[in-house]
Write an enzyme that holds these catalytic residues in place. Structure first.
Site, PDB file in Angstrom:
ATOM      1  CG  ASP A   3      10.219  19.482  95.337  1.00 32.46           C
ATOM      2  OD1 ASP A   3      11.382  19.126  95.560  1.00 32.46           O
ATOM      3  OD2 ASP A   3       9.921  20.617  94.904  1.00 32.46           O
ATOM      4  CE  LYS A  38      11.935  13.455  90.599  1.00 29.68           C
ATOM      5  NZ  LYS A  38      11.212  14.560  91.262  1.00 29.68           N
ATOM      6  CB  ALA A  87      17.806  16.729  92.052  1.00 27.08           C
ATOM      7  N   GLY A  88      16.705  17.211  95.059  1.00 25.23           N
ATOM      8  CA  GLY A  88      16.744  16.719  96.425  1.00 25.23           C
ATOM      9  C   GLY A  88      15.803  15.543  96.575  1.00 25.23           C
ATOM     10  CG  HIS A  89      15.761  12.488  94.439  1.00 24.18           C
ATOM     11  ND1 HIS A  89      16.240  11.788  93.356  1.00 24.18           N
ATOM     12  CD2 HIS A  89      15.083  13.542  93.919  1.00 24.18           C
ATOM     13  CE1 HIS A  89      15.869  12.392  92.233  1.00 24.18           C
ATOM     14  NE2 HIS A  89      15.173  13.464  92.550  1.00 24.18           N
ATOM     15  CD  GLN A 113      15.727  19.144  88.519  1.00 28.60           C
ATOM     16  OE1 GLN A 113      16.221  18.650  87.528  1.00 28.60           O
ATOM     17  NE2 GLN A 113      16.361  19.205  89.673  1.00 28.60           N
ATOM     18  NE  ARG A 138       9.677  20.907  98.284  1.00 27.55           N
ATOM     19  CZ  ARG A 138       9.936  19.745  98.863  1.00 27.55           C
ATOM     20  NH1 ARG A 138       8.961  19.060  99.434  1.00 27.55           N
ATOM     21  NH2 ARG A 138      11.160  19.252  98.874  1.00 27.55           N
TER      22      ARG A 138
END
Length: 408
Positions: A12, A15, A38-40, A198, A283
């Site tokens: 997080d 990226k 993953a979360g971009h 990640q 988070r």
């Protein structure tokens, strides 16, 4: 030229934005690890895109993207993601390819993932997307790859829901399937951007095991996951935030104390929009952990660092960063492998004067306030690694390049 972008913290870090920014000078963008967990997040002209499996370079109409051998792919989520892009005017047809060595996540893996984590005495805090099970099946040599989809004997091992799922997506997957090693050899010499998932501290070998992801989120994963050797990786840059975040369980020495620093934690979380793209979970937040960052620089041979979210501190009179750990009364500056030591670690903090300036209004790095540049300089000196790019917002233009990774 081959440029690798990894996360230098616990994921997080931003990226997605940095890969999107650097992709302008690339011909191909290759994702080398991870899967739907993953979360971009990318913001272009005020519009936000949340990508999970498709490499971030897809938003450029002239770029081709590849899902690499080190990935584990949820076909249902993958094609839903492609449909989302199409619905938003992104023409991806003919630009998305998948390595024939990439593994598939079967539907039952998701519940198995959740059940396994719930049964642990020390739950990892998995996203429950089936990633860990897919990687475990791969290690057990019982997984299924795209290369296996037209292997009758292998397909005969599946029945019921598994076979129905595979058959539903089989033709579309095979139409995107490529021989990864052959392709990488064919395009050798072109600008290729390798996108990690990640972060370095979640790598299976060098991360905070067992509280890690199941894939290779280290820089070396770009070679093993993309069909090239390590000599072909020309530049490696690590993305990190001006503070620390983590999702799920596991030690985080610089985490804000909820009782004494709850207000600061909530300010950073809300200002930085620190809620999971994939899960929506809040988070965990904390001070920038320079001990962990320097460790990530060393074990990944980072050529440069990319600092994001620096603007989060714009309104603060003073900021702090963790420069060492107090572990049972001993000052420690090397990142430990022992989980108990990590859990007992208390952050030793260094104070820095705030800049009280809207960094987004600065034209470039040189225009930033001296206090902000002093913070960056301290990070560089501590990590013995240059900060080559600074991001002060979500848009592409909110990016100050001090050293272009594409330049040798």
């Amino acid at each position: 030229m081959n440029v690798v972008v990894i996360g230098a913290q616990w994921g997080d870090e931003g990226k997605g934005k940095i890969v999107d920014y650097l992709a302008e000078d690339a011909k191909y963008v290759v994702r080398y690890a991870g899967g739907p967990n993953a979360g971009h997040t990318i913001v272009v002209d005020g519009k936000q895109y949340a990508l999970h499996q498709v490499p971030s370079g897809i938003l450029y109409a002239d770029k081709k993207v590849i899902l690499g051998s080190g990935m584990v792919i949820d076909a249902e989520a993958f094609f839903n993601e492609l449909q989302m892009l199409k619905d938003n005017g992104i023409d991806w047809e003919g630009r998305v390819f998948i390595s024939d060595r990439a593994h598939l996540i079967l539907p039952r893996y998701r519940q198995m993932d959740k059940d396994r984590d719930a049964a642990r005495k020390r739950p990892i805090g998995t996203t429950g997307r089936g990633m860990g099970i897919a990687y475990a099946e791969k290690a057990h040599r019982d997984g299924v790859r795209l290369a296996d989809l037209d292997w009758p004997e292998k397909m005969a091992e599946f029945d019921g829901e598994d076979l129905e799922f595979i058959n539903k997506y089989k033709e579309r997957l095979m139409n995107m399937r490529i021989n990864m090693a052959q392709k990488m050899y064919e395009i050798k010499g072109q600008n290729i951007l390798f996108e990690g998932a990640q972060g370095a501290m979640l790598d299976l070998d060098s991360g905070t095991y067992p509280y890690v992801s199941s894939g290779a989120s280290c820089a070396a994963g770009a070679a093993t996951g993309c069909g090239v050797g390590p000599h072909d990786l020309d530049k490696i840059v690590g993305v990190f935030k001006a503070y620390e975040t983590r999702v799920g369980n596991g030690p985080m020495p610089s985490e804000f104390n909820n009782e004494s620093e709850g207000e600061l934690c909530q300010y950073v979380r809300d200002t930085g929009r620190e809620y999971g793209v994939t899960t929506g979970r809040a988070r965990r937040c904390g001070y920038l952990d320079l001990v962990a960052l320097r460790y990530a620089c060393r074990v990944n041979s980072l050529d440069g660092l990319v600092l994001t979210h620096l603007d989060i501190y714009d309104a603060m009179d003073q900021i702090e960063a963790c420069v060492a750990y107090d572990i049972n009364g001993k000052r420690v500056t090397d990142f430990p492998a022992n989980v108990k030591d990590m859990e007992n670690a208390k952050p030793i903090l260094e104070k820095f004067k705030g800049w009280k300036t809207n960094l987004k209004e600065c034209k470039d790095y040189d225009s930033m306030p001296e206090q902000a540049k002093a913070y960056v300089k301290f990070i560089e000196d501590y990590c013995e690694t240059p900060v080559t790019i600074v991001s002060v917002g979500y848009e592409r233009d909110d990016t100050f390049v001090r050293q272009n990774p594409w330049e040798k």
